[in-house]
Structure formats: C-alpha cells, structure tokens
Design an enzyme around this catalytic site. Structure first.
Site, mmCIF file in Angstrom:
data_model
loop_
_atom_site.group_PDB
_atom_site.id
_atom_site.type_symbol
_atom_site.label_atom_id
_atom_site.label_comp_id
_atom_site.label_asym_id
_atom_site.label_seq_id
_atom_site.Cartn_x
_atom_site.Cartn_y
_atom_site.Cartn_z
ATOM 1 N N HIS A 176 1.743 2.219 -3.431
ATOM 2 C CA HIS A 176 0.753 3.099 -4.065
ATOM 3 C C HIS A 176 0.932 4.535 -3.582
ATOM 4 O O HIS A 176 0.861 5.485 -4.370
ATOM 5 C CB HIS A 176 -0.662 2.635 -3.712
ATOM 6 C CG HIS A 176 -1.077 1.366 -4.382
ATOM 7 N ND1 HIS A 176 -0.877 1.108 -5.716
ATOM 8 C CD2 HIS A 176 -1.713 0.258 -3.879
ATOM 9 C CE1 HIS A 176 -1.355 -0.085 -6.025
ATOM 10 N NE2 HIS A 176 -1.865 -0.629 -4.917
ATOM 11 N N GLU A 189 0.823 -1.213 0.000
ATOM 12 C CA GLU A 189 0.000 0.000 0.000
ATOM 13 C C GLU A 189 0.854 1.258 0.000
ATOM 14 O O GLU A 189 0.497 2.265 -0.642
ATOM 15 C CB GLU A 189 -0.955 -0.009 1.197
ATOM 16 C CG GLU A 189 -1.934 -1.170 1.226
ATOM 17 C CD GLU A 189 -2.794 -1.266 -0.023
ATOM 18 O OE1 GLU A 189 -2.947 -0.246 -0.736
ATOM 19 O OE2 GLU A 189 -3.302 -2.358 -0.305
#
Length: 805
Positions: free
Chosen positions: A296, A293
């Site tokens: 990202h 994550e």
C-alpha cells in the site's frame, strides 16, 4: 504477551460452560485454540485513497510508460529504502513483547527483500498452470508473462536496508531500531492512556486515531529520508494486523484519503505479525503483514478492489479480478481469508470479457488477505505502480539518495572513549559504559593500573565489562580500541573505598517467579480456574518454598496473594464466603504434611474491598475486553509469626458456597522443570500441578502466593505498619521495581533511594497511599545493592533491593 513482573498480568482466556474434569489434560491445546482467536483473519486498516488520487496516479503511470518507450528512463530503476523501526513498548525487557528483539526486527527486513525480489518463502509453489488462460485472453505482453505463459512473479528491484544513523547523523547503537517507552508520550485532549493496548483503543478507528495522533507525530523521523515502521501491541478486541499510508504525489497536495503526511507517513504493524521469529505468531508469522502494508505504501491496492461483492479493480492489467470470499472465507470486498482451498479457487465467478476470471482468484498475491504461508507474489503491473510511486511520491523520491549516507558508514579508525563513576566500593561491581566508535567495529582490551585485586567481568575484552576491586585506592582504567585501521586508547581514574554494607533487617517477600515471568489466569469452559475454583471443586491451592538460608534465622509473618477479579463481567474473585490462608510444613515431593501450623481467615467481601491495580494488559479472547482493573493484591498477617524450621507451603483455602469464586494468578513460563504449585483435590489428596496424570493441569507452574519473611532477631519491627505493609517486588530486579503497599489506613509516604555509598539517587512523595503499586525506575543505575527508605512522619523503615540487569 510477556511483561515484566511489575504486577503486570496477561490474562490469556476465560470462558464459562460445561467441561469435564479430564479437560485439565487438554490445557495446553486449549491455550493454543484460544490464542487463535486473537489472530482471527488478516485485518488491514489502510484507508483507500480517493478516485481523484487514482486518476492522477494513473496519469503518472502512463507518463512513465511513455518515457520508457521513448528511452527517457529505464524500464526498471533500482531503489534502496532506508528503514527505521520504532519499537513502542511499556518498559518490558528487550526481547519481551512488545519490546521485540533485534532478531525479530532484522528478520522482517530479510523477508521484505526476498518478497520484493520475487524469491520469498513458497514462491516456488506457484502452480504450473496458474493464470495461463487469463494471460493469453488478456493479451498481456511478454514482459508480464513467465516462460510458461503464466502471469509473471515480479522482481520489483526495490531493496530495504536498516538505517545506521539517526537524523542528526549519530550512529545508532542498534541498527535500524528506535526503542521508545510509551510512558514518555504526551497525551492530547480525548486520549486517556499512553498504552496502545489499552481498552480505550479497542476498535480499529480508535486505535488508528491514537497511533496517527499521538504515537506517529511524537516519534516519526523525516519521511523523505526514512521509511518509518511502527511496532506496538494492541488490545485483543482491536483486530488489526497493520495499516499504511498511500504515497502523496508532488502534484497531489491537499487530497484526502489515506495519504501520508510529514507526521504520519509510514507503516504500522502488530508486534505479533511482524517478522518470523520472537513474538511473531501463526498464521501471520512469515512477515507478510509488512509486505502487504508496504505494498500500500508503494501505491498498490487490494487485489479485489475493495468493492462490495468482489470483482473490483486494483488497476493492474495482469491481476484477474478477485471475487474473494465472505464470512469465514473472506471480507466480502474481494479479499480471501486463510488458505483459500488451493488453486484454482473461485473460478468463473467474475464477469466481463477477459475478466471472466476463468483462472479464479490470485489469492497468492501479497495484496490479498490470505495467511502468510499462502502469500508469495506480486505482478509486473504492480511493480510499475510501485516504481511510479518511488519516482513521484513526495515522501518516496528522495529515499534512495538518503540510503547512500544512512545505510552505509564510511570506514573510520577507532576513537576510544568510555564513562565510569568517579568512586566505588570494594566488593561491589562497578559498571563502565563504552562510548568508543569506529568502522569496522573495534575490538576492546581493558586494563587497570595497579592491576592487583582487579577483575574484569566476564573478561577484559568484552565491550562493557563490570569491574570488581578488592583493595581501596586510586585506579587508572584504560581501554584500547582496535580495528583494521588502527588503535586508540583512553584512560580514566576511579577511587575505591571500603563502604559500609550493613543491611537493614532481613524482611522480604519470597517468590518462585522469574523476573520476566507473565502473571496469568486461565479459565476453562467449566467455570474453573487453573489457580482457583469452583468449577472443578478444588479445595485449596498452595505454593511450595524451600527453607534454604532461612532455618534458624527467619519466620513467616503472613503473605501477599495476587487475586483476580473482573468487576464488569463479575468473574474471578466474587461472593461473600471466607478464604483461609494456611501455613503447612511440607516438601515438593508429597506436598503439605499434616495439619496447618498457622492460619488467617478473611471474607471475600473484605478481599473484594481491596482496590484493584490498573497496570494490567489483557491478551487472548477478543470477546472479553478487560477494560477494568483486575489484580487484587491482598496482604495478610498471621496472629503470630512462625519460625522457619524446614521447607513449607503457603496455601489458600478456597470458598465452597455456590456462587463464590477465588482465582489466583500464576506463571508457567521460562523453562520450569518442576511445579511448585499444589492443589487439594479431595480432603486428603494434595496434587502438584504436574503429576503426569489426567487429573492434574500438566504444567510446571508457580502461584502468586508470596510469604512475608522477617528475621527472628528483629523484635519490635513486627509492630511496624510500614514494614508489614510494604513489599519490594521483584527483588532482585532487572531495573523496574514495584513498591506494593497494603496498608491498613491512608498514609503520606516519602520514598528515598540510596546507593551503597549512601548517596541519594531519587526521592519522591506520595499522598493517600493504602493499597497501591508505585513504580521505581532504576534502569539508569548499575547493578548492585540499593536501600529504599520509607518515611510516613511517624516511623521510618529501610528495605534492600538488589539490581541485577
């Protein structure tokens, strides 16, 4: 999921079908298999940015490359990112999911630093021939290749540090951690619960909306100074491991599509997929959810390009197009699940020049969906994207400058300070709160003047001792704080008196549970329950209690049984037959002895009419979303009280008619060395839950069958409606106390809490109480004895609660 026993339950699994009696032996493995359903496949809900964003981001990347080529910037800029981890919980004890331990928080930071340096777990597993042909065909520059000509595992030169100061500059008592009880949140229109794990948020979209609209804006720290990470539990049906916001660039204002804002920027992770210890659960227990994550958050796309059928672009020249699997092996958009069967995988499945993918998928890339143990690499072009994000992102480009003040505390001489109550009682522990500071962290030495009869526990060098006094008088308490830069002291005075410790009647409810146990009920495919019937045909369930300290002084007047029923699915407690509550003499070696010495009969209909309790969290099988109340605490009284003369067993005779079911909550946690739970398998055979045979459950368990006790000398109190119908649980308590009310009629009750000196510390009024659970929060008070008074205008009773945090 471990929750404090404020009548909060975790229902691990329930399923219906054919299953043999010998399946009891397989209970533990069944639990493990069912648990896996909560971790099906990696779920990432990060919203992809728009093509307009990607076009602008590519322009910034090209500008960076030109600046490197022209010597205007270095090829690799070191970045340091201060991190604050917001641990969102519902009042659970520290270290009890989702109020995860500090060790679990720290473990993730160590993982991030290793993964982003290219040295994380299993990085040495990179196949010797992986992606050599692709690197050659693609003409990748030397910087993108390792010594074997393979696509290179990259070091991003990005490190993460836990912030040591909050936004006002105050040093955090727990480095990098901000613990928040979700009950403090303010809800806006459209939201019905403050609990992230509530069934109202059982889809990715409803959950994300709750996190982005309620949780993040009310807890976020300045995202230009901190990278914000949120940790919560989720409903079992939600199915997410994490999601993040993409970097908003300084020239990209107004664009939509997953970009971080001043109230949302950061990363959310499921508490069971964060770090590598504590609540972290396989196969997502190596911390790769946060690594993925944060990728990202640094501008990286899924390696398969999120294109239907796979073979899309992640805009990195050194990552072959990922075909990805579908169904049980992938998500159909270029992402692979599980272990992908080893390298090479999906070879020659993508088309078009060098992207013919002769080497197969780079499933070991952190931006795929594979299990944690399989992920272990980023590439050089992924690093370029991350470096570009750090240089240009609105909420990225100032973080390293902030790290110099947030992650480092200057050396300072100690400043001694503490708080202590102005008065206390002999024989009762007085707690102090150490408010000293200094860097390095000081050591402490506590003393008293006079010192006779004064004891510091556990010793006088602990940071926050408790103090016991044996003699009334005035005492000067001093703390000396010392570090390498010097010493400092502080003194405060406390007045000690002899306080009345006369307690009310010995009315209480016994239990074999620990304070941090999890109430649970587990069903098998045979339709039976560990704590109930009727798929296995068990006749009775009983809970053993020791008579130590009760013989000659107390009697059993009745009990409280925590039944389970799911109203929507019509499973648990149902039907119209009778349940018989029985009291036996007995022991924990042979179980009940002889016939029952007392009994009370209630119909299932009357039990089902008891209002359920709603403060229940479900985890386990996502196919059963427990969106309704499921705990039914049923209180009963025997026709006459029974004097306690020895050990005894309180039991429940289960209904036997077809379609009738009675299920009772239990716990098998926290190091039990023996079972206190028994069951009657035939009319003459009592068996403990763990007797070492295949006919038992083979677990050391305690059942939620709680005897109500009164002193023999109480007399008229037996006729008290409040005394019979109100129980404090757990007692002793670690801070949160549940008032369990099982009253025959609606009552308006005033509740007052006094300390041992008689001072009122809280008072509240409650209307229309019948079958309810009311929470008393004593977390802000020191350990000791407290008295809780209940007044309905006609009678007043006092119950004692012991606080032991």
């Amino acid at each position: 999921m471990k929750l404090k026993l404020q009548l909060t339950a975790a229902v691990l699994s329930l399923s219906i079908g054919a299953f043999a009696q010998t399946a009891r032996k397989a209970l533990q493995s069944t639990q493990s298999e069912l648990q896996k359903t909560a971790f099906m496949n990696r779920g990432c809900a990060t919203e992809s940015p728009s093509q307009q964003w990607e076009n602008e981001f590519q322009r910034l990347i090209e500008l960076r490359k030109q600046d490197i080529a022209n010597g205007k910037t270095s090829a690799l800029t070191p970045y340091v990112i201060p991190v604050i981890v917001h641990v969102i919980h519902g009042g659970q004890a520290l270290g009890t999911n989702p109020n995860i331990s500090n060790a679990q928080v720290v473990s993730q930071i160590n993982i991030l630093n290793n993964d982003y340096a290219g040295t994380g777990v299993n990085a040495s597993s990179y196949p010797a021939t992986a992606f050599q042909a692709y690197a050659t065909a693609a003409g990748l520059p030397l910087a993108n290749k390792d010594g074997s000509g393979r696509v290179k595992i990259s070091n991003f030169d990005i490190t993460f540090c836990l912030a040591q100061k909050n936004p006002t500059g105050t040093i955090l008592t727990e480095t990098g951690v901000d613990r928040i009880n979700f009950n403090t949140f303010t809800l806006s229109a459209g939201f019905t619960s403050k609990d992230p794990a509530n069934s109202a948020y059982n889809t990715p979209s409803t959950f994300q909306n709750f996190i982005n609209t309620i949780v993040k804006p009310q807890t976020i720290w300045d995202p230009t100074r901190y990278m914000n990470i949120w940790i919560t539990e989720e409903n079992a049906a939600t199915g997410l491991l994490g999601f993040a916001t993409f970097p908003a660039g300084t020239s990209l204002t107004g664009l939509t599509g997953g970009l971080g804002t001043s109230t949302t920027d950061g990363v959310w992770c499921w508490s069971r997929a964060y770090g590598n210890t504590g609540a972290a659960a396989a196969p997502y227990n190596l911390g790769r959810t946060a690594t993925h994550e944060i990728g990202h958050w640094l501008g990286l796309r899924h390696i398969g390009g999120d294109q239907s059928g796979g073979c899309g672009s992640d805009f990195c020249a050194d990552t072959p197009k990922n075909k990805g699997g579908s169904g049980s092996t992938g998500n159909g958009f270029g992402q692979n699940y599980s272990a992908s069967g080893g390298y090479p995988y999906q070879a020659n499945t993508c088309t078009g020049g060098v992207d013919a993918n002769v080497n197969g998928d780079m499933f070991m890339n952190f931006m795929d969906y594979t299990d944690d143990a399989i992920m272990y690499m980023f590439t050089e072009d992924q690093r370029t994207r991350a470096q570009t994000a750090m240089a240009n992102g609105t909420h990225r480009n100032q973080l390293t400058a902030s790290a110099s003040t947030l992650c480092t505390i200057p050396a300072a001489a100690p400043n001694a300070s503490f708080s202590i109550p102005g008065s206390g009682c002999t024989g009762s522990a007085v707690a102090v709160t150490n408010l000293s500071n200094g860097n390095p962290t000081p050591t402490y030495s506590w003393s008293s003047n006079p010192s006779t009869g004064v004891t510091f526990n556990p010793n006088n060098t602990t940071t926050n001792p408790t103090i016991n006094f044996t003699t009334p008088g005035n005492y000067s308490i001093t703390v000396v704080a010392t570090n390498s830069l010097g010493s400092n002291n502080n003194t405060k005075v406390i007045t000690i008196t002899t306080c009345s410790t006369t307690a009310p009647s010995c009315n209480d409810t016994l239990t074999n549970f620990n304070i941090t146990d999890t109430l649970q009920t587990i069903g098998s495919s045979n339709g039976g329950y560990v704590g109930g019937n009727n798929g296995y045909g068990d006749l009775e369930k009983g809970e053993y209690y020791s008579s130590t300290g009760l013989v000659g002084n107390a009697k059993v007047v009745g009990g409280i049984v925590m039944f389970y029923r799911h109203a929507t699915l019509n499973i648990g407690t149902k039907g119209s037959g009778n349940v018989v509550f029985k009291l036996y003499n007995g022991n924990n070696t042979t179980g009940p002895v002889g016939a029952a010495i007392n009994s009370f009969t209630a119909s299932l209909t009357s039990i089902l009419a008891t209002p359920s309790q709603s403060n229940v969290t479900y985890c386990g099988n996502p196919g059963l979303a427990f969106s309704t109340s499921i705990i039914k605490p049923y209180s009963f009284n025997f026709p006459t009280a029974t004097n306690i003369t020895g050990d005894f067993i309180l039991a429940v005779k289960l209904p036997t008619a077809t379609g009738d079911t009675a299920a009772i909550f239990f716990s098998s946690e926290n190091g039990r060395t023996a079972s206190t739970a028994w069951e009657l398998q035939t009319p003459s055979t009592w068996v403990p839950f763990n007797d070492g045979t295949t006919t038992s459950w083979q677990i050391n368990a305690s059942l939620a069958i709680l005897p109500k006790i009164q002193c023999i000398s109480v007399g008229a109190i037996e006729n008290s409606i409040l005394d019979k119908g109100i129980t404090l649980y757990p007692n002793p308590s670690n801070g949160l106390v549940s008032v369990i009310a099982t009253l025959p009629s609606s009552q308006d009750i005033e509740i007052t809490v006094n300390n041992i000196m008689g001072q009122v510390i809280s008072k509240s009024k409650h209307s229309g109480i019948t079958n309810d659970v009311i929470s008393l929060d004593l977390n802000n008070y020191t350990n000791g004895v407290y008295f809780v008074t209940f007044n309905n205008g006609q009678e007043k009773i006092v119950k004692r609660v012991i606080l032991n945090k």
